[in-house]
Design an enzyme around this catalytic site. Sequence first.
Site, short mmCIF file in Angstrom:
data_model
loop_
_atom_site.label_atom_id
_atom_site.label_comp_id
_atom_site.label_asym_id
_atom_site.label_seq_id
_atom_site.Cartn_x
_atom_site.Cartn_y
_atom_site.Cartn_z
N ARG B 23 0.84 -1.20 0.00
CA ARG B 23 0.00 0.00 0.00
C ARG B 23 0.88 1.26 0.00
O ARG B 23 0.92 2.01 -0.96
CB ARG B 23 -0.93 -0.01 1.23
CG ARG B 23 -2.10 0.96 1.12
CD ARG B 23 -1.79 2.40 1.47
NE ARG B 23 -1.27 2.55 2.85
CZ ARG B 23 -0.76 3.68 3.32
NH1 ARG B 23 -0.71 4.75 2.56
NH2 ARG B 23 -0.29 3.74 4.56
N ASP B 24 1.65 1.47 1.05
CA ASP B 24 2.41 2.71 1.19
C ASP B 24 3.55 2.79 0.18
O ASP B 24 3.96 3.88 -0.22
CB ASP B 24 2.97 2.80 2.62
CG ASP B 24 3.12 4.24 3.11
OD1 ASP B 24 2.78 5.16 2.36
OD2 ASP B 24 3.57 4.43 4.25
N HIS B 215 4.13 3.36 12.99
CA HIS B 215 4.40 3.35 11.55
C HIS B 215 5.47 4.41 11.29
O HIS B 215 5.16 5.59 11.18
CB HIS B 215 3.09 3.66 10.82
CG HIS B 215 3.20 3.84 9.34
ND1 HIS B 215 2.72 2.91 8.45
CD2 HIS B 215 3.72 4.84 8.58
CE1 HIS B 215 2.93 3.32 7.20
NE2 HIS B 215 3.54 4.50 7.26
N HIS B 217 8.78 6.18 9.29
CA HIS B 217 9.54 6.35 8.06
C HIS B 217 11.00 6.58 8.47
O HIS B 217 11.28 7.12 9.53
CB HIS B 217 9.01 7.54 7.26
CG HIS B 217 7.71 7.23 6.56
ND1 HIS B 217 7.46 7.57 5.26
CD2 HIS B 217 6.59 6.61 6.99
CE1 HIS B 217 6.25 7.17 4.91
NE2 HIS B 217 5.69 6.58 5.95
N CYS B 248 8.85 9.96 1.19
CA CYS B 248 8.31 11.12 1.89
C CYS B 248 8.25 12.24 0.87
O CYS B 248 9.25 12.58 0.25
CB CYS B 248 9.23 11.50 3.04
SG CYS B 248 8.86 13.13 3.72
N ASN B 257 9.49 4.12 4.22
CA ASN B 257 9.16 3.41 5.46
C ASN B 257 10.37 2.66 5.97
O ASN B 257 11.28 2.33 5.21
CB ASN B 257 8.06 2.37 5.17
CG ASN B 257 6.77 3.02 4.73
OD1 ASN B 257 6.68 3.56 3.63
ND2 ASN B 257 5.77 2.99 5.58
#
Lengths: 320, 320
Positions: B23-24, B215, B217, B248, B257
Amino acid sequence: MTHAASPPVPDGAHITICEVGPRDGFQIESTFIPTDKKIAIINALFAAGLRAMQVTSFVSPRAVPQLADAEAVLAGIDRPKGALITALIPNLKGAERAAACGVDAVHTVVSASETHNRKNVNRPIDASLKDFEAVCDLMLQKGIMVEGGIATAFGCPFEGVVPPEQVARIAKRYQDLGATAVGLGDTTGMATPATVRAAVQAIRAEAPGLGIGLHFHNTRGVGLACVMAGLAEGVTHYDASVGGLGGCPFAAGATGNICTEDLVYLLNESGYDTGVDLDAMITAAKLAQDIIGRELPGQVIKSGPRLRRYDPGLTATAAG
Amino acid sequence: MTHAASPPVPDGAHITICEVGPRDGFQIESTFIPTDKKIAIINALFAAGLRAMQVTSFVSPRAVPQLADAEAVLAGIDRPKGALITALIPNLKGAERAAACGVDAVHTVVSASETHNRKNVNRPIDASLKDFEAVCDLMLQKGIMVEGGIATAFGCPFEGVVPPEQVARIAKRYQDLGATAVGLGDTTGMATPATVRAAVQAIRAEAPGLGIGLHFHNTRGVGLACVMAGLAEGVTHYDASVGGLGGCPFAAGATGNICTEDLVYLLNESGYDTGVDLDAMITAAKLAQDIIGRELPGQVIKSGPRLRRYDPGLTATAAG
């Protein structure tokens, strides 16, 4: 065998960051960095507030041509008041050269792994330690401190696990020779929080009063997690390399030493006193990156300080 | 305002790693990853032992074309027994789509920063939370768990500092709506050990019993140091992304991440039970790297497991 834990570093305490990029980083670059460029990077690092630095290495210029200008570098750099100027030395000859340059401390190296020591300097560990007797005698006579470096302290690429007791035994021997501290080298990036804890506790049990410095590589991404483990054990001295210069001969493409500006960011944001200004440190890292001519692995050099603010007119993206 | 610390995660405890790369990570890749390739990566991740995964996002295909195949991905993947399949949803429509695909949980998102929430979804925080009432009602009725995502939980690129009490207030509201856990999103890489500690303690004080997932990064290099801080606060749920996929939007060139295989390495070596096999995880990361076609920022993918052994016939280099 397990040993007692020490109390963590108290809030607000001073942490010494020893910059090792000019030695551990420059030595593995494929091209020779001109002496005046080395001096420019070193002076920018001092300007950022760093006050401990392993500036060069007095090894054979044939073995490490990248540092053949050790004397010229030490003659050319600024030496801020209170700075601790150190150099790596492999033997008595290196110690004599370092002393002639007026260093404050020398950093010796022996591997905690027998196989690695034989590969590195072609002699058994005990023979290396025996050789350091004359080195330590000379240094102490000249008022130069000795930091006893212990390579492969957290694991060996040939032997695998390195027992913490073996590291502690070498540390004790260094203490007996007059070293004020040992530096535990994570030569090939095998340190983990558990191995850091075990090594520090074993040394504290075997050689009470001996200083401990931690030298991590970020080869497996956990370098700063290991710093967290060191802080939890009360260790206040960490080596790091500007931009994350350095490398590991057994992990092509992996990063090198933990990155100085990323470490400064972590420690400053955690409320410790490093004496280092992050913005000036980023400036020094960018200078190093420009001179070296490739992208360095440090992250803060790319992302900037934490509270860097953006114009809300910019477009945000799907959150995460 | 400070709150009480919780006990650290006990030795040997199970830690849940929720894989969010599909997803991310996939959502910010510049090219569309074909559905069958997505499924191959996801299945390799399950094969490595991961049992929690944010598989996709039910956002508008116009907004995020990279995840336009959400239904097809969910229909095509293996679902190992006991796996928790989650999807990000922005609103009721997304929740309905996710429910139709038989997910186990949905992950909503609101920003802890008013400016970021307005930029991201064009409404105030309280309006977003109000909208989630209907979402939560529907999900609970269908037996689907709700994880309340809180973006910019550790800082905002527009507003700077985000007060932990603001994060705790949103967490409490989520708890009242029926969410079983909140996920604190380090959207632009501003988390530090100190901000992690403050946010976790504030939530525990305001919403006791509510699950907390972290979560991070690695935008500023301290992602795994923040995991160490989370473990010290007793948090047992961490998101991570295969290979360190993700990014980011405010730090070009910085990593995304925290990397799943680096996290697995850290946790396994620390004696926690992740259920993930590192070698198989590296295999999955290499598959993702091959499919995505660029070098991913993870370190263990390059350096291999800790006790990888080398032939002593190889040449060692100057220690450090």
